[in-house]
Design an enzyme around this catalytic site. Structure first.
Site, short mmCIF file in Angstrom:
data_model
loop_
_atom_site.label_atom_id
_atom_site.label_comp_id
_atom_site.label_asym_id
_atom_site.label_seq_id
_atom_site.Cartn_x
_atom_site.Cartn_y
_atom_site.Cartn_z
CG ASP A 243 -5.30 4.84 2.92
OD1 ASP A 243 -5.25 4.50 4.13
OD2 ASP A 243 -4.34 5.27 2.28
CB CYS B 51 -0.98 -0.01 1.17
SG CYS B 51 -0.21 0.05 2.80
NE ARG C 193 -4.54 1.46 1.98
CZ ARG C 193 -4.34 2.06 0.81
NH1 ARG C 193 -5.25 1.94 -0.13
NH2 ARG C 193 -3.24 2.76 0.60
P1 4NP Z 1 -1.68 2.97 4.06
O1 4NP Z 1 -2.26 4.37 4.59
O2 4NP Z 1 -1.17 3.21 2.65
O3 4NP Z 1 -2.86 2.05 4.08
O4 4NP Z 1 -0.58 2.56 5.02
C1 4NP Z 1 -1.53 5.57 4.56
C2 4NP Z 1 -0.54 5.81 5.49
C3 4NP Z 1 0.15 7.00 5.48
C4 4NP Z 1 -0.15 7.95 4.52
C5 4NP Z 1 -1.14 7.72 3.58
C6 4NP Z 1 -1.82 6.52 3.60
N1 4NP Z 1 0.53 9.18 4.51
O5 4NP Z 1 0.11 10.11 3.78
O6 4NP Z 1 1.54 9.35 5.22
#
Ligand code: 4NP
Length: 139
Positions: A113, A8, A14
């Protein structure tokens, strides 16, 4: 054994959710998770995802920290599974074309997300269903 890597954007919400839900379903696969970005590098699993693991009694490694996918990890994997359509697009940009046949979407629709939605339960329901489908597909 086959090696699968869930990917992800941040590797804190996720993909670690998918990693430990899948590990709880089978010990017949080598299962990892990674980020497309380095934004969260070294940071622990989001407390919302950790709360899901605790609520549903899913064993997990609380020491796990975010890592960006490397060429080496991609080479070693049999399946590189992106949690949303942007992850798939980014993986195709990052990895050499000879590895593109390994890249697959987790589900036909992007996994929402929870970093943005705040709804870790909704994501868990989708991750749980998707992991069961992947288990049947791979084992
Ligand atoms: P992930 O969620 O891709 O499901 O781990 C996110 C975690 C951090 C960020 C965006 C999505 N971020 O912008 O730092």
């Amino acid at each position: 054994m086959k090696t699968i890597v869930f990917v992800c954007l941040g590797n804190i919400c996720r993909s670690p959710m998918a990693e430990f839900v899948m590990k709880n379903l089978t010990d017949q696969l080598i299962i990892e998770s990674r980020a497309t970005s380095s934004w969260e590098h070294g940071n622990p699993i989001h407390r919302g995802t950790q709360a899901i693991f605790q609520q549903y009694h899913i064993p997990y490694n609380s020491q796990k920290t975010s890592q960006q996918i490397t060429l080496e990890t991609a080479e070693q994997a049999d399946y590189i599974i992106g949690m949303d359509s942007q992850n798939i697009a980014d993986l195709k940009k990052m990895l050499p074309e000879r590895l593109h046949t390994k890249i697959h979407p987790f589900t036909t629709h992007s996994v929402p997300d929870p970093w943005y939605t705040g709804d870790f339960e909704e994501t868990y329901r989708i991750v749980k269903e998707g992991c069961a489908v992947w288990k049947n597909r791979l084992l």
